[in-house]
Design a protein around this motif. Structure first.
Motif, PDB file in Angstrom:
ATOM      1  N   VAL A 150       0.838  -1.207   0.000  1.00 53.93           N
ATOM      2  CA  VAL A 150       0.000   0.000   0.000  1.00 53.93           C
ATOM      3  C   VAL A 150       0.865   1.246   0.000  1.00 53.93           C
ATOM      4  CG1 VAL A 150      -1.703   1.317   1.335  1.00 53.93           C
ATOM      5  CG2 VAL A 150      -1.939  -1.164   1.109  1.00 53.93           C
ATOM      6  N   PHE A 151       1.952   1.239   0.781  1.00 54.75           N
ATOM      7  CA  PHE A 151       2.847   2.390   0.856  1.00 54.75           C
ATOM      8  C   PHE A 151       3.469   2.698  -0.513  1.00 54.75           C
ATOM      9  CE2 PHE A 151       7.173   4.007   1.402  1.00 54.75           C
ATOM     10  CZ  PHE A 151       6.910   5.196   2.054  1.00 54.75           C
ATOM     11  N   ALA A 185      -4.432  -3.304  -3.287  1.00 54.95           N
ATOM     12  CA  ALA A 185      -3.619  -3.554  -2.093  1.00 54.95           C
ATOM     13  C   ALA A 185      -4.419  -3.312  -0.818  1.00 54.95           C
ATOM     14  CB  ALA A 185      -2.369  -2.669  -2.127  1.00 54.95           C
ATOM     15  N   ILE A 186      -5.223  -2.238  -0.799  1.00 51.71           N
ATOM     16  CA  ILE A 186      -6.050  -1.964   0.375  1.00 51.71           C
ATOM     17  C   ILE A 186      -7.083  -3.075   0.572  1.00 51.71           C
ATOM     18  CG2 ILE A 186      -7.742  -0.366   1.338  1.00 51.71           C
ATOM     19  CD1 ILE A 186      -6.238   1.892  -0.031  1.00 51.71           C
ATOM     20  N   TRP A 187      -7.663  -3.518  -0.520  1.00 49.14           N
ATOM     21  CA  TRP A 187      -8.661  -4.597  -0.430  1.00 49.14           C
ATOM     22  C   TRP A 187      -8.017  -5.887   0.075  1.00 49.14           C
ATOM     23  CZ3 TRP A 187      -8.785  -9.199  -3.208  1.00 49.14           C
ATOM     24  CH2 TRP A 187      -9.945  -9.977  -3.053  1.00 49.14           C
ATOM     25  N   SER A 188      -6.829  -6.185  -0.385  1.00 49.09           N
ATOM     26  CA  SER A 188      -6.131  -7.399   0.064  1.00 49.09           C
ATOM     27  C   SER A 188      -5.823  -7.335   1.550  1.00 49.09           C
ATOM     28  CB  SER A 188      -4.842  -7.582  -0.740  1.00 49.09           C
ATOM     29  OG  SER A 188      -5.122  -7.725  -2.116  1.00 49.09           O
ATOM     30  N   LYS A 189      -5.395  -6.161   2.013  1.00 52.94           N
ATOM     31  CA  LYS A 189      -5.068  -6.014   3.430  1.00 52.94           C
ATOM     32  C   LYS A 189      -6.298  -6.197   4.308  1.00 52.94           C
ATOM     33  CE  LYS A 189      -2.636  -2.906   6.597  1.00 52.94           C
ATOM     34  NZ  LYS A 189      -3.665  -2.967   7.644  1.00 52.94           N
ATOM     35  N   GLN A 190      -7.414  -5.613   3.866  1.00 50.48           N
ATOM     36  CA  GLN A 190      -8.640  -5.760   4.641  1.00 50.48           C
ATOM     37  C   GLN A 190      -9.129  -7.204   4.626  1.00 50.48           C
ATOM     38  OE1 GLN A 190      -9.923  -3.399   6.562  1.00 50.48           O
ATOM     39  NE2 GLN A 190      -8.241  -2.041   5.916  1.00 50.48           N
ATOM     40  N   SER A 191      -8.929  -7.904   3.545  1.00 49.69           N
ATOM     41  CA  SER A 191      -9.335  -9.313   3.476  1.00 49.69           C
ATOM     42  C   SER A 191      -8.521 -10.158   4.436  1.00 49.69           C
ATOM     43  CB  SER A 191      -9.163  -9.828   2.043  1.00 49.69           C
ATOM     44  OG  SER A 191      -9.973  -9.100   1.166  1.00 49.69           O
ATOM     45  N   ILE A 192      -7.210  -9.881   4.550  1.00 46.52           N
ATOM     46  CA  ILE A 192      -6.350 -10.629   5.476  1.00 46.52           C
ATOM     47  C   ILE A 192      -6.775 -10.382   6.914  1.00 46.52           C
ATOM     48  CG2 ILE A 192      -3.982 -10.819   6.340  1.00 46.52           C
ATOM     49  CD1 ILE A 192      -3.016 -10.259   3.513  1.00 46.52           C
ATOM     50  N   LYS A 193      -7.097  -9.117   7.237  1.00 42.53           N
ATOM     51  CA  LYS A 193      -7.540  -8.801   8.596  1.00 42.53           C
ATOM     52  C   LYS A 193      -8.823  -9.533   8.950  1.00 42.53           C
ATOM     53  CE  LYS A 193      -5.477  -4.317   9.557  1.00 42.53           C
ATOM     54  NZ  LYS A 193      -5.769  -2.920   9.929  1.00 42.53           N
ATOM     55  N   SER A 194      -9.745  -9.548   7.998  1.00 43.57           N
ATOM     56  CA  SER A 194     -11.016 -10.231   8.249  1.00 43.57           C
ATOM     57  C   SER A 194     -10.811 -11.720   8.447  1.00 43.57           C
ATOM     58  CB  SER A 194     -11.965  -9.980   7.080  1.00 43.57           C
ATOM     59  OG  SER A 194     -13.175 -10.682   7.257  1.00 43.57           O
ATOM     60  N   THR A 195      -9.925 -12.337   7.693  1.00 43.81           N
ATOM     61  CA  THR A 195      -9.642 -13.772   7.826  1.00 43.81           C
ATOM     62  C   THR A 195      -8.975 -14.069   9.167  1.00 43.81           C
ATOM     63  OG1 THR A 195      -9.373 -13.912   5.435  1.00 43.81           O
ATOM     64  CG2 THR A 195      -8.484 -15.723   6.735  1.00 43.81           C
ATOM     65  N   ASN A 196      -8.077 -13.201   9.606  1.00 41.90           N
ATOM     66  CA  ASN A 196      -7.377 -13.411  10.872  1.00 41.90           C
ATOM     67  C   ASN A 196      -8.313 -13.297  12.064  1.00 41.90           C
ATOM     68  OD1 ASN A 196      -4.982 -13.833   9.539  1.00 41.90           O
ATOM     69  ND2 ASN A 196      -4.273 -11.709   9.744  1.00 41.90           N
ATOM     70  N   LYS A 197      -9.288 -12.381  11.987  1.00 38.87           N
ATOM     71  CA  LYS A 197     -10.247 -12.238  13.089  1.00 38.87           C
ATOM     72  C   LYS A 197     -11.105 -13.492  13.240  1.00 38.87           C
ATOM     73  CE  LYS A 197     -10.558  -7.215  13.113  1.00 38.87           C
ATOM     74  NZ  LYS A 197     -11.436  -6.041  12.902  1.00 38.87           N
TER      75      LYS A 197
END
Length: 753
Positions: free
Chosen positions: A631-632, A686-698
């Motif tokens: 993302v950066f 990239a933002i969508w991928s990051k949010q998807s990883i967070k949702s999976t981890n929760k």
């Protein structure tokens, strides 16, 4: 006929002299403006065009007989007209819509003219007494369509006989095709088949009916703009019991053997040239009719363009075509039919509004001046060219910045300066935008700032009189040389000097050339107006731009109201002098730019606001929003592309004479637009991928006690994930697209304006 004479006598009783409607020089009208008598007044087409708007709408009887008219297309619509007399003229043809202009017409006299054909609309005549006697018609079989009309008996054909169907209509079946021999053509090439017959006919391809593109009673035409291999075979035209055939063979060829399709908007109209095989000459129908020089010919007017052996279009020829605008068509007609062309043009243009003229009208007018200048090298006739130049300088439109206009104005300036050599001392021209004089043994001259410019010499100038410019000659040179001559032109503005070198300068210009035995002439020029901190510009006769800080002309005195300069001239060496209000802007004269319209700046401001908002949000909430490595990188490159694109878009879209610079700016804008869009797409991904990883981890945290370790491991993995593929995708894809576009259509990046 007796009935018409009775009606005519009835209106003639009411006839009386008047000074209304058209001028008494051309016509006289009845007191109630129902009868207009214009017979035997030496009227021509131009004079008819001049008075057509003056004919009263209430006209019932219009007599234009015994004049010199060759066309009546300029006759206005007269809804009340009942009797029209055009006999004893030189009319060559009749417009097809002539009857629709006069819906109440009952008598139409066209005897003793030069008519060759009869419009097809005359088939609908039922209650109009039409007289066509003593016209030598070019009869064809189509004339049999008028057999039932009352005017048919008055038709006299080219064989000095009345129309006889046996002389002009073929009794047997006539059938002919073109081309007559078998053809071999390349795929995608245009192919035309034509069949002529006096009976009903049709086309077939391989014994299957094929519809015609153009169909009439006597011919049918098949036009295939891009022929294909399935068009190969036997083409046959059938007409009752006879037919003619040819064999067509279509072969394939590489696309490199063609000239690309091309669209052109010229002074003669809009033309579209399809993709054409090399070494072929393409013809197109003229969209606005036939040029004046070809109007009396039987040749069909066409435009031509040749596809060369190198795959480039060459030899564009529209000489047979008429111009787009009415003004240009009339100028073309006058240049072909008149001896004193410029005088007639001067009279015609003086009666119209200058703002009606388009760029092509002005270019044509300057071309005619250039063509006729050899006939106007007497000082009495030179005034006509100066009058036309003054007329052109009064036109203020946006097209003054076009290259074509600038080149034409440069030619016009050279013409009037050269013609000044044919004038004698004391010759003077007075105009609204320029004044010129040839004078001898001077002390001083002045040009008052008035609506009409004139040069006043050898008098005391009143200090209270508003001046545009003053010219002071050296007293020493006048004492030593008794017969000094000076040729001077003063322009109110610098319109005749190309804007790409003058910029937005609207100050007066002085052209001067000494003709004497003196080696040097010293001249003092004083320009009046807001001239504080101004600089002097010198235009030499052998150059094409203004030279600043010239050693020949140096500023003598200067304040807020005037600028004075001393210039040294050699014998027969001419120069033009002006001043520029802002010396800082004058340094940029060689690259004149004219920025585009306001929407460019508005859109740039909106884009910049969004750009800074995105930076502000990401900066202020960087701790709340934990940014991954991908993302950066996407965000930084998106900002970089957008930051370069916005100023280049705002300040790069401008008119400039450097074509390579224009190509570079256009290519750079294309590339930056592509990279900005791609980086924005990657940022979103990239933002969508990051949010998807967070949702999976929760979700995984609720099911396993070791979720914190897995979450930390996933973060480390996302951070260590390489981002080189993003750079290759963004910058590489944009570069490939731009290179492909350059290879396929390089001319799209060329800005000719």
């Amino acid at each position: 006929m007796v009935f018409n004479i009775v009606i005519y006598l009835f209106y003639l009783i009411q006839f009386s002299f008047g000074n209304e409607c058209p001028s008494f020089k051309y016509c006289i009208c009845s007191s109630d403006q129902t009868i207009v008598q214009c017979s035997n007044r030496h009227l021509t087409n131009e004079l008819l065009l001049k008075i057509n708007n003056q004919l009263p709408k209430s006209t019932i009887v219009l007599n234009l007989s015994s004049n010199s008219l060759t066309s009546i297309k300029y006759l206005p619509n007269l809804n009340s007209l009942q009797i029209l007399d055009l006999s004893f003229n030189k009319i060559k043809y009749l417009p097809s819509n002539i009857l629709s202009k006069f819906p109440r017409l009952i008598s139409f006299d066209l005897q003793n003219n030069s008519l060759k054909a009869i419009p097809h609309t005359f088939q609908k005549i039922s209650n109009i007494n039409l007289n066509l006697s003593n016209n030598r018609f070019h009869c064809t079989c189509q004339f049999k369509l008028f057999k039932t009309k009352n005017f048919f008996k008055s038709i006299l054909c080219q064989n000095n006989k009345q129309f006889d169907e046996n002389d002009f209509c073929r009794a047997k079946n006539f059938l002919q095709i073109y081309p007559q021999q078998s053809q071999i053509v390349y795929e995608n090439e245009q192919f035309i088949l034509n069949c002529s017959s006096n009976l009903q006919h049709y086309w077939t391809l391989n014994h299957t009916f094929y519809p015609s593109t153009i169909t009439s009673f006597s011919y049918s035409t098949v036009i295939i703009h891009h022929v294909r291999t399935n068009h190969s075979g036997l083409w046959t035209c059938h007409s009752l019991d006879s037919n003619q055939s040819l064999w067509l063979t279509v072969i394939t060829t590489p696309t490199t053997y063609f000239c690309p399709s091309k669209q052109m908007n010229t002074s003669k109209g809009y033309f579209y040239w399809p993709r054409t095989l090399m070494n072929r000459r393409v013809a197109k129908t003229c969209p606005h009719g036939t040029a004046a020089w070809l109007r009396n010919s039987n040749e069909y007017a066409r435009a031509w363009y040749t596809c060369s052996s190198s795959g480039q279009w060459i030899n564009f020829d529209v000489s047979q075509c008429a111009f787009q605008t009415n003004v240009s068509r009339l100028m073309d007609y006058l240049s072909f039919n008149e001896t004193n062309v410029l005088l007639r043009l001067s009279k015609y243009l003086s009666e119209i509004n200058q703002n009606y003229l388009q760029l092509n009208d002005i270019i044509l007018l300057i071309d005619l001046i250039d063509e006729q200048k050899q006939k106007y090298q007497h000082q009495d006739k030179i005034i006509i060219i100066y009058h036309l130049t003054d007329f052109i300088l009064q036109i203020k439109n946006d097209f003054i910045y076009s290259n074509e206009y600038q080149n034409a104005m440069g030619r016009l300036r050279s013409i009037i300066e050269r013609l000044l050599d044919f004038t004698n001392p004391s010759w003077l021209y007075i105009g609204k935008e320029l004044t010129a004089v040839t004078v001898q043994s001077l002390v001083s001259c002045a040009v008052p700032n008035r609506s009409l410019l004139t040069i006043i010499c050898n008098i005391d100038h009143q200090s209270h009189q508003s001046q545009l410019v003053t010219i002071q000659f050296s007293s020493d040179s006048n004492k030593t040389e008794q017969y000094s001559l000076f040729r001077i032109i003063v322009y109110r503005q610098s319109t005749l000097f190309t804007p790409n070198t003058v910029g937005m300068n609207n100050n007066p210009v002085v052209y001067i050339r000494p003709v004497s035995r003196n080696v040097l002439s010293t001249i003092n020029l004083t320009f009046y107006g807001q001239s504080d901190k101004s600089s002097i510009g010198v235009w030499y006769s052998n150059q094409s731009n203004w030279e600043m800080n010239s050693s020949i002309c140096k500023i003598d005195r200067q304040d807020a109201n005037f600028t004075s300069t001393n210039c040294i001239l050699l014998n027969n060496d001419s120069l033009s002098v002006t001043y520029f209000n802002n010396i800082n802007n004058s340094k940029k004269l060689l690259i004149y730019t004219n920025y585009s319209q306001l929407p460019i700046y508005i859109s740039s401001i909106i884009g910049s606001i969004c750009f800074f908002i995105s930076i502000l949000v990401c900066t202020c909430y960087s701790e709340v929003y934990q940014m991954s490595r991908s993302v950066f990188h996407c965000l930084i490159n998106y900002w970089l592309s957008l930051g370069i694109l916005l100023p280049l878009f705002a300040f790069g879209l401008q008119k400039n004479q450097l074509k390579l610079l224009c190509e570079f700016i256009a290519l750079t804008l294309h590339y930056l637009c592509l990279t900005t869009i791609i980086w924005l797409t990657l940022l979103t991904y990239a933002i969508w991928s990051k949010q998807s990883i967070k949702s999976t981890n929760k979700d995984a945290q609720r099911q396993s006690s070791s979720s914190m370790i897995n979450d930390h491991a996933s973060k480390m993995k996302s951070k260590s994930k390489p981002v080189i593929q993003f750079y290759l995708l963004a910058y590489g894809t944009a570069l490939i697209i731009c290179c492909m576009n350059i290879a396929v259509s390089h001319q799209h990046y060329m800005i000719n304006d």
